[in-house]
Design an enzyme around this catalytic site. Structure first.
Site, PDB file in Angstrom:
ATOM      1  N   HIS A   1      -3.206  -5.257   2.052  1.00  0.00           N
ATOM      2  CA  HIS A   1      -2.487  -5.584   2.887  1.00  0.00           C
ATOM      3  C   HIS A   1      -2.467  -7.137   3.624  1.00  0.00           C
ATOM      4  CE1 HIS A   1      -1.972  -1.556   3.890  1.00  0.00           C
ATOM      5  NE2 HIS A   1      -3.322  -1.529   4.061  1.00  0.00           N
TER       6      HIS A   1
ATOM      7  N   CYS B   1       0.752  -1.205   0.001  1.00  0.00           N
ATOM      8  CA  CYS B   1       0.070  -0.152  -0.486  1.00  0.00           C
ATOM      9  C   CYS B   1       1.134   1.124  -0.024  1.00  0.00           C
ATOM     10  CB  CYS B   1      -0.633   0.175   1.737  1.00  0.00           C
ATOM     11  SG  CYS B   1      -2.546   1.073   0.514  1.00  0.00           S
TER      12      CYS B   1
ATOM     13  N   GLU C   1      -0.611  -9.198   5.466  1.00  0.00           N
ATOM     14  CA  GLU C   1      -0.415  -8.506   6.928  1.00  0.00           C
ATOM     15  C   GLU C   1      -1.403  -9.102   7.430  1.00  0.00           C
ATOM     16  OE1 GLU C   1      -0.334  -4.383   6.443  1.00  0.00           O
ATOM     17  OE2 GLU C   1      -0.163  -6.457   5.544  1.00  0.00           O
TER      18      GLU C   1
END
Length: 195
Positions: A171, A80, A173
């Protein structure tokens, strides 16, 4: 293996947790000495506010050393805002930050916070990967034949790989699937063995 995660702002803790869960050491980069006193096998640039991160990189004198590490082949995973930091061109005439990834990006391509969403699709060879988009950018152009598109959503490029650099508009994560981080660590292992 030692992975450095830029920890000036944004979702760095989630990346750190995932990397440590996979058995690698993770060092938070908060100042120039964190970057210069460690030998890294890989780097991570997290999501967050790219304008804030870019400003802090410059103020702390980290921009050039980070750029040099990436240009020297250190693998980097950027998500991002991290993708925006890497991009050679930011639409709207904004000055690039690191400029090591030969692509053009468009900020907030899906709208503001309310435009956040999830999508499951392929990322390179990874099937059924859940992608979480939060005020996500898109890649609007590649400036090198070596830029490989690895994920697309509605005809928009949302992930690329270029040499040692992985740029994601989403994302990984924030979800439980560790496959992208596993692939990144494999890239770091190859780099470490060939140093």
């Amino acid at each position: 293996m030692k992975i450095g995660v830029l920890a000036l702002q944004g979702a760095f803790y989630e990346h750190r947790k995932m990397i440590e869960q996979l058995g690698a050491e993770c060092i938070e980069i908060r100042q120039l000495s964190d970057l210069t006193s460690n030998r890294f096998d890989g780097l991570m640039l997290p999501g967050g506010e790219s304008t804030v991160q870019g400003k802090l990189l410059a103020e702390l004198g980290i921009t050039e050393p980070l750029r040099n590490l990436i240009n020297a082949g250190t693998p980097v995973l950027a998500t991002c805002a991290g993708l925006i930091l890497l991009a050679e061109e930011i639409e709207g005439g904004e000055k690039p930050y690191l400029g090591t990834l030969p692509v053009a990006v468009k900020r907030n391509a899906f709208g503001r916070q309310l435009g956040s969403f999830e999508y499951t699709g392929s990322v390179g060879d990874l099937k059924d990967f859940k992608m979480t988009f939060i005020r996500a950018p898109i890649i609007t152009a590649g400036h090198s034949d070596e830029v490989q598109t690895t994920a697309v959503f509605e005809d928009k490029i949302v992930a690329v790989k270029y040499r040692n650099q992985i740029g994601l508009a989403f994302h990984p994560e924030l979800d439980q699937d560790t496959r992208i981080h596993e692939e990144f660590l494999e890239l770091c292992k190859s780099f470490s063995l060939n140093k």
